[in-house]
Design an enzyme around this catalytic site. Structure first.
Site, mmCIF file in Angstrom:
data_model
loop_
_atom_site.group_PDB
_atom_site.id
_atom_site.type_symbol
_atom_site.label_atom_id
_atom_site.label_comp_id
_atom_site.label_asym_id
_atom_site.label_seq_id
_atom_site.Cartn_x
_atom_site.Cartn_y
_atom_site.Cartn_z
ATOM 1 N N TYR A 1 0.826 -1.205 0.000
ATOM 2 C CA TYR A 1 0.000 0.000 0.000
ATOM 3 C C TYR A 1 0.862 1.257 0.000
ATOM 4 O O TYR A 1 1.520 1.577 0.994
ATOM 5 C CB TYR A 1 -0.947 0.018 1.200
ATOM 6 N N HIS B 1 0.489 -11.865 1.070
ATOM 7 C CA HIS B 1 -0.521 -11.049 0.380
ATOM 8 C C HIS B 1 -1.078 -11.757 -0.857
ATOM 9 O O HIS B 1 -2.274 -11.685 -1.150
ATOM 10 C CB HIS B 1 0.112 -9.710 -0.012
ATOM 11 N N SER C 1 -12.893 -5.466 1.366
ATOM 12 C CA SER C 1 -13.887 -4.878 0.454
ATOM 13 C C SER C 1 -15.305 -5.306 0.823
ATOM 14 O O SER C 1 -16.087 -5.719 -0.032
ATOM 15 C CB SER C 1 -13.580 -5.235 -1.000
ATOM 16 N N PRO C 2 -15.675 -5.198 2.103
ATOM 17 C CA PRO C 2 -16.988 -5.693 2.548
ATOM 18 C C PRO C 2 -18.160 -4.843 2.069
ATOM 19 O O PRO C 2 -19.302 -5.307 2.119
ATOM 20 C CB PRO C 2 -16.859 -5.661 4.071
ATOM 21 N N ARG D 1 -16.260 -2.337 -2.603
ATOM 22 C CA ARG D 1 -15.469 -1.230 -3.148
ATOM 23 C C ARG D 1 -16.320 0.026 -3.359
ATOM 24 O O ARG D 1 -16.143 0.768 -4.312
ATOM 25 C CB ARG D 1 -14.776 -1.663 -4.442
ATOM 26 N N GLY D 2 -17.238 0.229 -2.420
ATOM 27 C CA GLY D 2 -18.080 1.421 -2.439
ATOM 28 C C GLY D 2 -19.436 1.227 -3.078
ATOM 29 O O GLY D 2 -20.349 2.031 -2.858
ATOM 30 N N PHE D 3 -19.604 0.178 -3.865
ATOM 31 C CA PHE D 3 -20.870 -0.053 -4.554
ATOM 32 C C PHE D 3 -22.043 -0.113 -3.600
ATOM 33 O O PHE D 3 -23.094 0.510 -3.825
ATOM 34 C CB PHE D 3 -20.779 -1.347 -5.373
#
Length: 341
Positions: A59, A131, A210-211, A214-216
């Protein structure tokens, strides 16, 4: 003011049921936030009662670990620290421009850990993930290197990210795996094929990244044309204009359930995961203190069996348009997929 949140088991550690994925502060979704804003989010999470912070060498090519180390190291005893190796930034051309490289060789894993300890300003990392599985290196060799780091006292436990149930079992035979991390949300159900069952069988905690899709699932990304030019979602099939327009239609019944429950759409996504199984630990990420506090409120949301069933039916792998990764991304992970199941 610190709140005592519901706790869940993360390997040998007891942590807040919802943790903080720190990636967004330095990586992936456009320009990184300022150091000051990153500090505000991290300290707000700690002060609110979050005790699980997740970062990685990848990151910001080390910048995120440095941020976490600078801001949180003086509070080290108050939280469980997770980071990752095996996927980092490397200056291949010697021009100062780093590119993402998957490298699971033992010597690379050990060198990455040494660098991480310095950036994180700590003597030990509580949970250290591979990772990505470097498919050029036997998983046994990579996990063997991580087990040596455990024996040396540099890490306390081992995790894996984006691997299949069979790979998890191979790794677990070398050294106990504390946690497996992969994407899991209403619109990404791959863990339901085999990994969730394998984790329960082996006593491995499952960490869902990403629960909120990813913003959706937050409901406020209505036009993918507004995404930053360097936002990784631009390369994801589900976020192409045609697929995303189709996917937006799935949010209508989902939004109605959120209104019925009297919670935000993001809270509903997180509450669905929390209700799925006590072995699941979501780690949403955000650059906003306001969104952080909203996410944490999901721990107070209660869903009935009927509401869970309706959520399962309204968004799932059968009605989402587009794969979660493009061909390159798909080739880099080891997770099961429904086409091959």
């Amino acid at each position: 003011m610190t709140t005592t949140f519901p706790q869940r088991q993360l390997g040998p550690f007891q942590v807040s049921a919802i943790g903080l994925g720190c990636m967004n502060l330095s990586h992936a979704y456009g320009a990184p936030v300022s150091a000051e804003q990153g500090e505000r989010v991290l300290l707000a999470a700690l002060d609110a009662g979050v005790t699980h912070f997740d970062t990685a060498a990848l990151y910001g090519f080390g910048a995120n670990e440095s941020l976490v180390g600078r801001v949180l190291s003086q509070h080290r005893s108050r939280f469980t620290l997770a980071s990752k190796c095996g996927m980092t930034g490397v200056d291949l051309k010697g021009d100062g421009q780093k590119v993402r490289v998957i490298d699971g060789r033992p010597e690379t894993i050990k060198a990455t850990c040494e660098e991480a300890l310095k950036r994180l300003n700590t003597d030990v990392i509580d949970l250290y993930y591979l990772h990505r599985w470097d498919k050029q290196v036997p998983i046994e060799d990579s996990v063997g290197a991580l087990s040596e780091l455990v024996r040396e006292g540099k890490i306390r436990s081992i995790g894996l990210s984006e691997v299949s149930a069979s790979t998890l079992k191979r790794a677990h035979a070398v050294h106990p795996i504390a946690a497996l991390q992969t994407e899991y949300s209403l619109w990404t159900r791959n863990p339901e094929i085999a990994v969730l069952d394998a984790c329960k069988e082996l006593g491995v905690s499952f960490v869902a990244f990403s629960p909120v899709a990813r913003g959706f699932l937050c409901g406020d990304l209505t036009d993918v044309a507004t995404l930053h030019e360097k936002d990784i979602r631009r390369a994801m099939p589900r976020f192409t204009p045609g697929n995303y327009a189709a996917n937006l239609q799935l949010l209508q019944p989902y939004r109605a359930i959120a209104q019925e429950v009297a919670c935000s759409m993001a809270q509903l996504a997180l509450a669905w995961l929390l209700h799925k199984d006590e072995n699941i630990l979501p780690i949403p990420g955000t650059t906003s203190v306001e969104h952080l506090m909203d996410d944490l409120g999901a721990m107070n949301v209660r869903l009935s069996a009927d509401q869970m069933s309706r959520l399962d039916a309204c968004i799932h792998q059968g009605n989402v348009a587009g794969a979660r990764y493009n061909s390159q991304g798909t080739s880099e992970v080891d997770t099961e997929n429904f086409e091959a199941a």
